[in-house]
Design a protein around this motif. Sequence first.
Motif, PDB file in Angstrom:
ATOM      1  N   ASP A 306     123.345 -75.668 -15.001  1.00 10.36           N
ATOM      2  CA  ASP A 306     124.262 -74.667 -15.554  1.00 10.36           C
ATOM      3  C   ASP A 306     124.696 -73.682 -14.465  1.00 10.36           C
ATOM      4  O   ASP A 306     123.847 -73.095 -13.783  1.00 10.36           O
ATOM      5  CB  ASP A 306     123.546 -73.918 -16.690  1.00 10.36           C
ATOM      6  CG  ASP A 306     124.487 -73.070 -17.531  1.00 10.36           C
ATOM      7  OD1 ASP A 306     125.266 -72.302 -16.943  1.00 10.36           O
ATOM      8  OD2 ASP A 306     124.413 -73.159 -18.761  1.00 10.36           O
ATOM      9  N   PRO A 307     125.993 -73.461 -14.268  1.00 12.96           N
ATOM     10  CA  PRO A 307     126.453 -72.552 -13.207  1.00 12.96           C
ATOM     11  C   PRO A 307     126.006 -71.112 -13.422  1.00 12.96           C
ATOM     12  O   PRO A 307     126.053 -70.302 -12.482  1.00 12.96           O
ATOM     13  CB  PRO A 307     127.984 -72.677 -13.276  1.00 12.96           C
ATOM     14  CG  PRO A 307     128.280 -73.210 -14.631  1.00 12.96           C
ATOM     15  CD  PRO A 307     127.119 -74.092 -14.990  1.00 12.96           C
ATOM     16  N   ARG A 308     125.561 -70.774 -14.623  1.00 14.31           N
ATOM     17  CA  ARG A 308     125.079 -69.414 -14.869  1.00 14.31           C
ATOM     18  C   ARG A 308     123.686 -69.183 -14.296  1.00 14.31           C
ATOM     19  O   ARG A 308     123.244 -68.043 -14.177  1.00 14.31           O
ATOM     20  CB  ARG A 308     125.046 -69.136 -16.384  1.00 14.31           C
ATOM     21  CG  ARG A 308     126.406 -69.122 -17.060  1.00 14.31           C
ATOM     22  CD  ARG A 308     126.255 -68.997 -18.577  1.00 14.31           C
ATOM     23  NE  ARG A 308     125.592 -70.177 -19.137  1.00 14.31           N
ATOM     24  CZ  ARG A 308     125.205 -70.279 -20.424  1.00 14.31           C
ATOM     25  NH1 ARG A 308     125.396 -69.254 -21.251  1.00 14.31           N
ATOM     26  NH2 ARG A 308     124.623 -71.377 -20.853  1.00 14.31           N
ATOM     27  N   ASP A 310     120.791 -68.623 -11.779  1.00 10.19           N
ATOM     28  CA  ASP A 310     120.575 -68.082 -10.434  1.00 10.19           C
ATOM     29  C   ASP A 310     119.069 -67.918 -10.239  1.00 10.19           C
ATOM     30  O   ASP A 310     118.393 -67.282 -11.059  1.00 10.19           O
ATOM     31  CB  ASP A 310     121.273 -66.729 -10.282  1.00 10.19           C
ATOM     32  CG  ASP A 310     120.944 -66.067  -8.947  1.00 10.19           C
ATOM     33  OD1 ASP A 310     121.492 -66.509  -7.921  1.00 10.19           O
ATOM     34  OD2 ASP A 310     120.120 -65.135  -8.940  1.00 10.19           O
ATOM     35  N   THR A 313     117.566 -64.282  -9.980  1.00 12.34           N
ATOM     36  CA  THR A 313     117.659 -63.599 -11.269  1.00 12.34           C
ATOM     37  C   THR A 313     116.615 -64.139 -12.233  1.00 12.34           C
ATOM     38  O   THR A 313     115.949 -63.381 -12.955  1.00 12.34           O
ATOM     39  CB  THR A 313     119.064 -63.778 -11.863  1.00 12.34           C
ATOM     40  OG1 THR A 313     120.024 -63.244 -10.947  1.00 12.34           O
ATOM     41  CG2 THR A 313     119.194 -63.071 -13.204  1.00 12.34           C
ATOM     42  N   MET A 363     118.574 -66.199 -20.372  1.00 17.77           N
ATOM     43  CA  MET A 363     119.495 -66.283 -19.240  1.00 17.77           C
ATOM     44  C   MET A 363     120.666 -67.220 -19.533  1.00 17.77           C
ATOM     45  O   MET A 363     121.804 -66.985 -19.074  1.00 17.77           O
ATOM     46  CB  MET A 363     118.724 -66.762 -17.999  1.00 17.77           C
ATOM     47  CG  MET A 363     119.496 -66.733 -16.712  1.00 17.77           C
ATOM     48  SD  MET A 363     118.399 -67.211 -15.346  1.00 17.77           S
ATOM     49  CE  MET A 363     119.521 -67.003 -13.964  1.00 17.77           C
ATOM     50  N   LEU A 364     120.385 -68.292 -20.267  1.00 24.63           N
ATOM     51  CA  LEU A 364     121.398 -69.314 -20.541  1.00 24.63           C
ATOM     52  C   LEU A 364     121.558 -69.515 -22.039  1.00 24.63           C
ATOM     53  O   LEU A 364     121.216 -70.571 -22.592  1.00 24.63           O
ATOM     54  CB  LEU A 364     120.998 -70.654 -19.878  1.00 24.63           C
ATOM     55  CG  LEU A 364     120.622 -70.605 -18.388  1.00 24.63           C
ATOM     56  CD1 LEU A 364     120.087 -71.950 -17.930  1.00 24.63           C
ATOM     57  CD2 LEU A 364     121.822 -70.165 -17.545  1.00 24.63           C
TER      58      LEU A 364
END
Length: 368
Positions: A306-308, A310, A313, A363-364
């Motif tokens: 998933d590009p979200r 990190d 983080t 987060m996702l």
Amino acid sequence: MLLLIPGPVQTRAEVRAAMAQDIAPWDRDFQAVYARVRERIVGIAHGTPGVHATLPIQGAGHFVTEAALRTFVPPGGKVLIPVNGAYAQRMARLAREAGREVIAIDLPDTRGATAADILPALEADPAIGTVAFVYNETGSGIVNDVEGIGAAVRAAGRRTVLDAVSAFGALPFRLDQHPECDTLVFTSGKCLEGMPGMGFAVARIDRAEACAGHAGSWSLDLSDVLAHARRAGWGSIRFTPPVQAIAAFDVALDLYEAEGGQSARLARYRANADALYEGCAALGLRPYLEKRHQGPVIVTVHQPADPRFDLMTFVEALKRRGVLISNFYNTAAPTLRIGAIGAITPEDIRGAVKAIGATLEEMLPKAA
């Protein structure tokens, strides 16, 4: 905070408490502790008194690994290193920068090295005197075949230097069955669950004597460590050591023996790694290694695509839930690097997996 990294590891309260004292390194009471630690380490390594000795070097694993390469590989000598992970790469760099000629065998970081991987190079080049390799690769979690490689090197009449930094005390190895092994090296803050600060080489005395003058560094000369012990006694140390860490390590060895030694510690770590591997897979995190190649020290899983996502983080968010993992990876593909060693249990791991799942959900978030 639950510390899930492959070292320095989570420690017991008794070990931490032993740090709370001021100690003079030359004090006779401390010298007795230091001498006892050295003797106990030879026993854990299944070394032979009078044949093997513990030769400590202050600092991290890289320090004692470099000391071993400098001492047991002559200047300009050829050393064969199977490279299938970040720590094998670092071993190769240490050897090159020490002026040794490295013959690197590049292998994938998803399986352990075997005798079949090194034999062609040994047969092709009789000038290779030493095979240096990592027992447990904490880049990905693979374990190299120390028994098979050792037997092949022994049959070829060559020597080995074994980086057992993240293996010693948990994964099995008997120095008395490996006469080809000049030394194995490890550190205080890994599988023996002490505090960080000391590296230890368990070495053949005859080889350390024969290799005097090789190191090109007073600080990193294991032959000189041996010579000093013979002059000043086994409780003496050349330069100021992390004395509190050594005192704590003596307590850690008490706890190690009380747990049942190597076999018991391996069983607990294996149970930890299994719970971590299976728990992460159940969350939808894809293991980096096939289960048959998964060692008991560290589990790596692919980072979410998933590009979200990190990594930094995620690590900080997980830390707020009481679990700390590595904030970096050193595998060929991006991974999460989660340790299974230290004073932790499968129950701790299952709690950590729940925290990982909750952090990923936060987060996702799934689309409504």
